[in-house]
Design a protein around this motif. Structure first.
Motif, short mmCIF file in Angstrom:
data_model
loop_
_atom_site.label_atom_id
_atom_site.label_comp_id
_atom_site.label_asym_id
_atom_site.label_seq_id
_atom_site.Cartn_x
_atom_site.Cartn_y
_atom_site.Cartn_z
N LYS A 151 -15.75 -52.71 -15.94
CA LYS A 151 -16.50 -53.96 -16.06
C LYS A 151 -18.00 -53.73 -15.91
O LYS A 151 -18.79 -54.40 -16.55
N LYS A 152 -18.38 -52.80 -15.01
CA LYS A 152 -19.81 -52.53 -14.82
C LYS A 152 -20.02 -51.17 -14.20
O LYS A 152 -19.07 -50.49 -13.76
N MET A 153 -21.28 -50.78 -14.13
CA MET A 153 -21.65 -49.50 -13.56
C MET A 153 -23.02 -49.64 -12.91
O MET A 153 -23.80 -50.55 -13.22
N ARG A 154 -23.33 -48.72 -12.00
CA ARG A 154 -24.64 -48.74 -11.35
C ARG A 154 -25.07 -47.30 -11.06
O ARG A 154 -24.28 -46.51 -10.53
N VAL A 155 -26.32 -46.97 -11.42
CA VAL A 155 -26.91 -45.67 -11.13
C VAL A 155 -27.98 -45.87 -10.06
O VAL A 155 -28.87 -46.72 -10.23
N ILE A 156 -27.90 -45.10 -8.97
CA ILE A 156 -28.86 -45.23 -7.88
C ILE A 156 -29.49 -43.86 -7.62
O ILE A 156 -28.81 -42.94 -7.16
N PRO A 157 -30.79 -43.69 -7.94
CA PRO A 157 -31.46 -42.43 -7.64
C PRO A 157 -31.54 -42.22 -6.13
O PRO A 157 -31.47 -43.16 -5.34
N GLY A 158 -31.68 -40.96 -5.72
CA GLY A 158 -31.79 -40.68 -4.29
C GLY A 158 -32.01 -39.20 -4.05
O GLY A 158 -32.42 -38.45 -4.94
N GLN A 159 -31.72 -38.79 -2.82
CA GLN A 159 -31.87 -37.39 -2.44
C GLN A 159 -30.69 -36.57 -2.98
O GLN A 159 -29.72 -37.13 -3.49
N LEU A 160 -30.78 -35.26 -2.82
CA LEU A 160 -29.68 -34.38 -3.21
C LEU A 160 -29.38 -33.40 -2.08
O LEU A 160 -29.47 -32.18 -2.24
N PHE A 161 -29.04 -33.97 -0.91
CA PHE A 161 -28.58 -33.12 0.17
C PHE A 161 -27.23 -32.52 -0.22
O PHE A 161 -26.48 -33.11 -0.99
N PRO A 162 -26.89 -31.35 0.32
CA PRO A 162 -25.53 -30.84 0.10
C PRO A 162 -24.53 -31.79 0.73
O PRO A 162 -24.88 -32.58 1.62
N VAL A 163 -23.29 -31.73 0.28
CA VAL A 163 -22.24 -32.58 0.84
C VAL A 163 -21.15 -31.73 1.48
O VAL A 163 -20.00 -32.14 1.58
N ASN A 164 -21.54 -30.52 1.92
CA ASN A 164 -20.58 -29.65 2.60
C ASN A 164 -20.41 -30.09 4.06
O ASN A 164 -21.01 -31.08 4.50
N VAL A 165 -19.59 -29.37 4.80
CA VAL A 165 -19.27 -29.77 6.17
C VAL A 165 -20.51 -29.86 7.05
O VAL A 165 -20.66 -30.80 7.84
N LEU A 166 -21.42 -28.90 6.91
CA LEU A 166 -22.65 -28.92 7.72
C LEU A 166 -23.42 -30.22 7.53
O LEU A 166 -23.81 -30.87 8.49
N ALA A 167 -23.64 -30.59 6.28
CA ALA A 167 -24.42 -31.79 6.00
C ALA A 167 -23.66 -33.06 6.39
O ALA A 167 -24.22 -33.99 6.99
N VAL A 168 -22.37 -33.13 6.05
CA VAL A 168 -21.58 -34.32 6.36
C VAL A 168 -21.54 -34.58 7.86
O VAL A 168 -21.58 -35.73 8.30
N ASN A 169 -21.48 -33.52 8.66
CA ASN A 169 -21.38 -33.66 10.11
C ASN A 169 -22.73 -33.89 10.79
O ASN A 169 -22.76 -34.18 12.00
N ASN A 170 -23.83 -33.76 10.04
CA ASN A 170 -25.14 -33.82 10.70
C ASN A 170 -26.16 -34.75 10.06
O ASN A 170 -27.09 -35.19 10.75
N VAL A 171 -26.06 -35.03 8.78
CA VAL A 171 -27.04 -35.86 8.11
C VAL A 171 -26.56 -37.32 8.11
O VAL A 171 -25.56 -37.65 7.47
N ARG A 172 -27.25 -38.17 8.83
CA ARG A 172 -26.85 -39.58 8.91
C ARG A 172 -27.03 -40.26 7.56
O ARG A 172 -28.00 -40.01 6.85
#
Length: 289
Positions: A151-172
């Motif tokens: 029905k719809k879509m949305r593109v949101i620009p932003g940062q490109l932090f990694p999404v590995n365990v280190l980042a997921v557990n530490n980057v709010r």
């Protein structure tokens, strides 16, 4: 060590680096890295559509198609069944409580920040979510998890932090601050769902099969389709030009997860994740045993 790495990540021009790596991965010279990449990440070459020597560059190998039949679609003709859209590992799953989703132990984030629209987030208040992480070893094309209509879509620009365990557990608020593209789908009995594709460091692009929009261009976009796009479970949705994460969202009381699944489980595209609950019968139309 983790604190030092996070400080470095904060300082690095992650989007620029990702564009550069994406550019390099499309050059013919990057082909020389394919054998190393395949060995380093223990990629199952028997599943690849082509022989390793036939890929003209690293990105073509990374976004490879698979041979027909190696990812069977669970209950392909059942309009209420929901399958995994990707190969990956379930990072988190559960109910969306007071508009809050869990990122990792001690870290959560808000649904409306992830969606980028308070109005669109309303559809999923008190609903259900599932986060699936794609590692470099995984197949990186995404497929539709259910039959229905975009029905719809949305593109949101932003940062490109990694999404590995280190980042997921530490980057709010990791997922809401990273780039993302959301596809909103309504099944054939009117239940809404969405899949949020989250960008990450080294993800040169998130590309879609149904629209020319892509990530890492710094352009925001929201589009409602006057004529909804019909899709069938298992059809290609798009691909990540390097690894990342998808977050699936379901309306309140509309989805029943497969009872045996838990966070940490590896899943493959086409695997059973659960079922939409038919509001007319209050049954999930689960598969026959």
């Amino acid at each position: 060590m983790d604190r030092t790495l996070l400080t470095i990540l904060n300082l690095l021009p992650k989007n620029l680096i990702s564009r550069f790596i994406g550019f390099f991965a499309n050059l013919p010279m990057s082909k020389t890295l394919i054998p190393w990449f395949a060995k380093r990440y223990n990629i199952n070459l028997e599943e690849a559509e082509k022989d390793i020597s036939e890929y003209p560059c690293l990105n073509q190998f990374f976004t490879r198609h698979l041979k027909a039949g190696v990812r069977p679609i669970h209950q392909v003709d059942n309009p209420l069944s929901v399958v995994s859209p990707v190969d990956g590992k379930i990072a988190q799953m559960g109910e969306i409580i007071n508009g809050t989703l869990i990122q990792a132990k001690g870290l959560d984030y808000q649904l409306n920040h992830l969606i980028g629209s308070t109005m669109e987030a309303e559809a999923f208040q008190d609903g259900y979510y599932m986060t699936i992480y794609l590692a470099p070893t995984d197949y990186h094309r995404m497929h539709h998890y259910a039959s229905g209509f975009i029905k719809k879509m949305r593109v949101i620009p932003g940062q490109l932090f990694p999404v590995n365990v280190l980042a997921v557990n530490n980057v709010r608020n990791l997922f809401p601050i990273n780039e993302r593209i959301t596809t909103y789908i309504e099944n054939k009995i009117g239940q809404k769902s969405a899949i949020v594709k989250v960008g990450a460091t080294v993800v040169g692009k998130i590309k879609l099969a149904y629209h020319k929009a892509e990530s890492n261009k710094g352009l925001a976009m929201a589009k409602t389709f006057e004529t909804p796009i019909e899709v069938t479970k298992g059809d290609e949705l798009g691909y990540f030009a390097m690894g990342s994460t998808v977050i699936m969202l379901f309306e309140k009381d509309s989805f029943k997860v497969q009872a045996s699944l838990k966070a940490g489980d590896a899943v493959q595209m086409g695997q059973d994740l659960g079922h939409f609950i038919d509001p007319n019968t209050q049954k999930s139309n689960s598969p026959a045993k």
